[in-house]
Scaffold this motif. Structure first.
Motif, PDB file in Angstrom:
ATOM      1  N   GLN A   1      -5.065   2.084  53.352  1.00  0.00           N
ATOM      2  CA  GLN A   1      -4.113   3.523  53.471  1.00  0.00           C
ATOM      3  C   GLN A   1      -4.574   4.692  53.588  1.00  0.00           C
ATOM      4  O   GLN A   1      -5.746   5.279  52.515  1.00  0.00           O
ATOM      5  CB  GLN A   1      -3.390   3.335  52.568  1.00  0.00           C
ATOM      6  CG  GLN A   1      -1.744   2.042  52.629  1.00  0.00           C
ATOM      7  CD  GLN A   1      -0.889   2.232  53.684  1.00  0.00           C
ATOM      8  OE1 GLN A   1      -1.398   2.618  54.802  1.00  0.00           O
ATOM      9  NE2 GLN A   1      -0.436   3.244  53.651  1.00  0.00           N
ATOM     10  N   VAL A   2      -3.774   5.668  54.499  1.00  0.00           N
ATOM     11  CA  VAL A   2      -4.707   6.750  53.703  1.00  0.00           C
ATOM     12  C   VAL A   2      -2.388   7.942  54.480  1.00  0.00           C
ATOM     13  O   VAL A   2      -2.049   7.709  54.902  1.00  0.00           O
ATOM     14  CB  VAL A   2      -5.572   7.365  55.043  1.00  0.00           C
ATOM     15  CG1 VAL A   2      -5.487   9.544  55.105  1.00  0.00           C
ATOM     16  CG2 VAL A   2      -6.376   7.111  55.664  1.00  0.00           C
ATOM     17  N   GLN A   3      -2.952   8.690  53.269  1.00  0.00           N
ATOM     18  CA  GLN A   3      -1.914   9.987  52.803  1.00  0.00           C
ATOM     19  C   GLN A   3      -2.598  11.438  52.986  1.00  0.00           C
ATOM     20  O   GLN A   3      -3.270  12.003  52.857  1.00  0.00           O
ATOM     21  CB  GLN A   3      -1.437   9.556  51.249  1.00  0.00           C
ATOM     22  CG  GLN A   3      -0.297   8.072  50.565  1.00  0.00           C
ATOM     23  CD  GLN A   3      -1.750   6.974  50.392  1.00  0.00           C
ATOM     24  OE1 GLN A   3      -2.250   7.649  49.998  1.00  0.00           O
ATOM     25  NE2 GLN A   3      -1.543   5.920  51.214  1.00  0.00           N
ATOM     26  N   LEU A   4      -1.676  11.468  53.839  1.00  0.00           N
ATOM     27  CA  LEU A   4      -1.937  13.033  54.351  1.00  0.00           C
ATOM     28  C   LEU A   4      -0.617  14.259  54.132  1.00  0.00           C
ATOM     29  O   LEU A   4       0.665  13.238  54.469  1.00  0.00           O
ATOM     30  CB  LEU A   4      -2.125  13.114  55.302  1.00  0.00           C
ATOM     31  CG  LEU A   4      -3.884  12.024  56.501  1.00  0.00           C
ATOM     32  CD1 LEU A   4      -3.656  12.456  58.066  1.00  0.00           C
ATOM     33  CD2 LEU A   4      -4.875  13.084  55.784  1.00  0.00           C
ATOM     34  N   VAL A   5      -0.992  15.187  52.994  1.00  0.00           N
ATOM     35  CA  VAL A   5       0.466  15.802  52.681  1.00  0.00           C
ATOM     36  C   VAL A   5      -0.695  17.525  53.238  1.00  0.00           C
ATOM     37  O   VAL A   5      -1.646  18.216  53.343  1.00  0.00           O
ATOM     38  CB  VAL A   5       0.061  16.191  51.323  1.00  0.00           C
ATOM     39  CG1 VAL A   5       1.519  17.325  51.081  1.00  0.00           C
ATOM     40  CG2 VAL A   5       0.053  14.673  50.944  1.00  0.00           C
ATOM     41  N   GLU A   6       0.288  17.961  54.633  1.00  0.00           N
ATOM     42  CA  GLU A   6       0.329  19.540  54.582  1.00  0.00           C
ATOM     43  C   GLU A   6       0.866  20.253  53.433  1.00  0.00           C
ATOM     44  O   GLU A   6       2.314  20.133  53.730  1.00  0.00           O
ATOM     45  CB  GLU A   6       0.824  19.519  56.040  1.00  0.00           C
ATOM     46  CG  GLU A   6       0.254  19.028  57.288  1.00  0.00           C
ATOM     47  CD  GLU A   6       1.038  17.359  57.787  1.00  0.00           C
ATOM     48  OE1 GLU A   6       0.510  16.932  58.996  1.00  0.00           O
ATOM     49  OE2 GLU A   6       1.763  16.940  56.167  1.00  0.00           O
ATOM     50  N   SER A   7       0.422  21.920  54.164  1.00  0.00           N
ATOM     51  CA  SER A   7       0.823  22.665  52.896  1.00  0.00           C
ATOM     52  C   SER A   7       0.639  24.129  54.492  1.00  0.00           C
ATOM     53  O   SER A   7      -0.199  24.199  54.656  1.00  0.00           O
ATOM     54  CB  SER A   7       1.071  22.813  51.641  1.00  0.00           C
ATOM     55  OG  SER A   7      -0.301  23.158  51.587  1.00  0.00           O
ATOM     56  N   GLY A   8       0.906  25.329  53.541  1.00  0.00           N
ATOM     57  CA  GLY A   8       0.952  26.477  54.340  1.00  0.00           C
ATOM     58  C   GLY A   8       1.778  27.311  54.618  1.00  0.00           C
ATOM     59  O   GLY A   8       1.178  27.681  55.436  1.00  0.00           O
ATOM     60  N   GLY A   9       2.110  26.653  55.814  1.00  0.00           N
ATOM     61  CA  GLY A   9       3.290  26.698  57.180  1.00  0.00           C
ATOM     62  C   GLY A   9       3.946  27.472  56.327  1.00  0.00           C
ATOM     63  O   GLY A   9       4.530  27.869  55.461  1.00  0.00           O
ATOM     64  N   GLY A  10       4.766  28.313  57.571  1.00  0.00           N
ATOM     65  CA  GLY A  10       5.714  29.620  56.579  1.00  0.00           C
ATOM     66  C   GLY A  10       6.436  30.248  57.754  1.00  0.00           C
ATOM     67  O   GLY A  10       6.268  29.923  59.498  1.00  0.00           O
ATOM     68  N   LEU A  11       7.239  31.918  57.284  1.00  0.00           N
ATOM     69  CA  LEU A  11       7.710  32.190  58.961  1.00  0.00           C
ATOM     70  C   LEU A  11       6.325  34.051  58.332  1.00  0.00           C
ATOM     71  O   LEU A  11       6.336  34.391  57.637  1.00  0.00           O
ATOM     72  CB  LEU A  11       8.830  32.847  58.139  1.00  0.00           C
ATOM     73  CG  LEU A  11       9.534  33.833  59.733  1.00  0.00           C
ATOM     74  CD1 LEU A  11       9.714  33.440  61.235  1.00  0.00           C
ATOM     75  CD2 LEU A  11      10.669  34.681  58.930  1.00  0.00           C
TER      76      LEU A  11
END
Length: 124
Positions: A1-11
């Motif tokens: 199993q691999v968990q991936l969590v993205e961040s950093g998006g926005g306007l």
């Protein structure tokens, strides 16, 4: 199993920059080729960039070449997407993905784990 969590998006306004991050856990990160994809409203998901396990080789979609940079930190188990000179057509949900092996990998079927996505909106 691999968990991936993205961040950093926005306007962001056109011409601006964003850096996306994707933190991984589970399968040994350093042995996983990684990729970024995006999906605009009403469109199919498309390839953006990929990077090999050591971070020494990268491959980009023509639409982002010269503006986006993918890189990784195997100690922090994180892959990044630096996005410069953003355009309204870059708007969409951005996903990171992990693959078991191979390079370059630009088909989503070649990846076996996906993050939940992070929204990027570029205003004109």
């Amino acid at each position: 199993q691999v968990q991936l969590v993205e961040s950093g998006g926005g306007l962001v306004q056109a011409g601006g920059s964003l850096r996306l991050s994707c933190a991984a856990s589970g399968r040994t990160f350093s042995t996983s080729p990684m990729g970024w994809f995006r999906q605009a409203p009403g469109k199919e998901r498309e390839f953006v960039a990929t990077i090999n396990t050591s971070g020494t080789r990268t491959y980009y979609a023509d639409s982002v070449k010269g503006r986006f940079t993918i890189f990784r930190d195997n100690v922090k188990m994180t892959v990044y997407l630096q996005m410069n000179s953003l355009k309204p057509e870059d708007t969409g949900v951005y996903y990171c993905a992990a693959a078991p092996t191979g390079y370059p990998l630009y088909k989503d079927s070649e990846y076996d784990y996906w993050g939940q996505g992070t929204q990027v909106t570029v205003s004109s």
